[in-house]
Each structure stands twice: as C-alpha cells, then as structure tokens.
Scaffold this motif. Structure first.
Motif, short mmCIF file in Angstrom:
data_model
loop_
_atom_site.label_atom_id
_atom_site.label_comp_id
_atom_site.label_asym_id
_atom_site.label_seq_id
_atom_site.Cartn_x
_atom_site.Cartn_y
_atom_site.Cartn_z
N MET A 246 1.80 11.78 -10.18
CA MET A 246 1.14 13.08 -10.16
C MET A 246 2.15 14.21 -10.21
O MET A 246 1.95 15.21 -10.91
CB MET A 246 0.27 13.20 -8.89
N TRP A 247 3.27 14.07 -9.49
CA TRP A 247 4.29 15.12 -9.46
C TRP A 247 4.89 15.31 -10.85
O TRP A 247 5.06 16.44 -11.31
CB TRP A 247 5.37 14.76 -8.44
N PHE A 248 5.20 14.20 -11.52
CA PHE A 248 5.77 14.31 -12.86
C PHE A 248 4.76 14.88 -13.85
O PHE A 248 5.14 15.63 -14.76
CB PHE A 248 6.29 12.96 -13.35
N LEU B 253 3.33 19.59 -17.11
CA LEU B 253 2.47 20.72 -17.47
C LEU B 253 3.19 22.04 -17.28
O LEU B 253 3.08 22.95 -18.10
CB LEU B 253 1.21 20.69 -16.61
N TYR B 254 3.97 22.17 -16.20
CA TYR B 254 4.70 23.41 -15.93
C TYR B 254 5.76 23.66 -16.99
O TYR B 254 5.92 24.77 -17.46
CB TYR B 254 5.34 23.32 -14.53
N SER C 157 0.83 -1.21 0.00
CA SER C 157 0.00 0.00 0.00
C SER C 157 0.86 1.26 0.00
O SER C 157 0.59 2.22 -0.73
CB SER C 157 -0.92 0.02 1.22
N VAL C 158 1.92 1.26 0.80
CA VAL C 158 2.81 2.42 0.88
C VAL C 158 3.49 2.64 -0.47
O VAL C 158 3.59 3.78 -0.94
CB VAL C 158 3.84 2.23 2.01
N PHE C 159 3.97 1.56 -1.09
CA PHE C 159 4.60 1.70 -2.41
C PHE C 159 3.59 2.21 -3.44
O PHE C 159 3.93 3.05 -4.28
CB PHE C 159 5.21 0.38 -2.86
N ALA C 160 2.36 1.72 -3.39
CA ALA C 160 1.35 2.16 -4.35
C ALA C 160 1.06 3.65 -4.20
O ALA C 160 1.01 4.38 -5.19
CB ALA C 160 0.07 1.35 -4.16
N VAL C 161 0.91 4.11 -2.97
CA VAL C 161 0.66 5.53 -2.73
C VAL C 161 1.86 6.37 -3.18
O VAL C 161 1.70 7.43 -3.80
CB VAL C 161 0.33 5.78 -1.24
N GLY C 162 3.07 5.89 -2.90
CA GLY C 162 4.28 6.61 -3.33
C GLY C 162 4.37 6.71 -4.84
O GLY C 162 4.71 7.77 -5.37
N ILE C 163 4.05 5.63 -5.53
CA ILE C 163 4.10 5.66 -7.00
C ILE C 163 3.06 6.63 -7.55
O ILE C 163 3.33 7.39 -8.48
CB ILE C 163 3.90 4.23 -7.56
N ILE C 164 1.85 6.63 -6.95
CA ILE C 164 0.81 7.55 -7.39
C ILE C 164 1.26 9.00 -7.20
O ILE C 164 1.08 9.85 -8.07
CB ILE C 164 -0.51 7.27 -6.65
#
Length: 40
Positions: free
Chosen positions: A29-31, A36-37, A18-25
């Motif tokens: 999102m950051w990338f 976009l920036y 779960s922690v890895f999944a949240v980190g990957i998400i």
C-alpha cells in the motif's frame, strides 16, 4: 522431564505468518501511494 508444547508452536508460527502478511500488505500500500504521488 521437560515436555514441548506442540500447540503453542503452531500458534506462534501462525502469528508470525500473520504479522508478515500484514507487513507485506502495508508495504505494498505504501509503495502504491508513493507511486501515485511521484506520478503527479
């Protein structure tokens, strides 16, 4: 003498996944926001 608890091992593996999944998400999102920036 010392008994292993198999239930807690399964819970810890699920937590790790779960922690890895949240980190990957968060990274995806950051990338996406960074892309976009940069494209502006």
């Amino acid at each position: 003498m010392a008994k292993k608890k198999h239930g807690s091992d399964v819970n810890l593996k699920g937590t790790l996944i779960s922690v890895f999944a949240v980190g990957i998400i968060i990274l995806v999102m950051w990338f996406a926001v960074y892309g976009l920036y940069v494209s502006r």
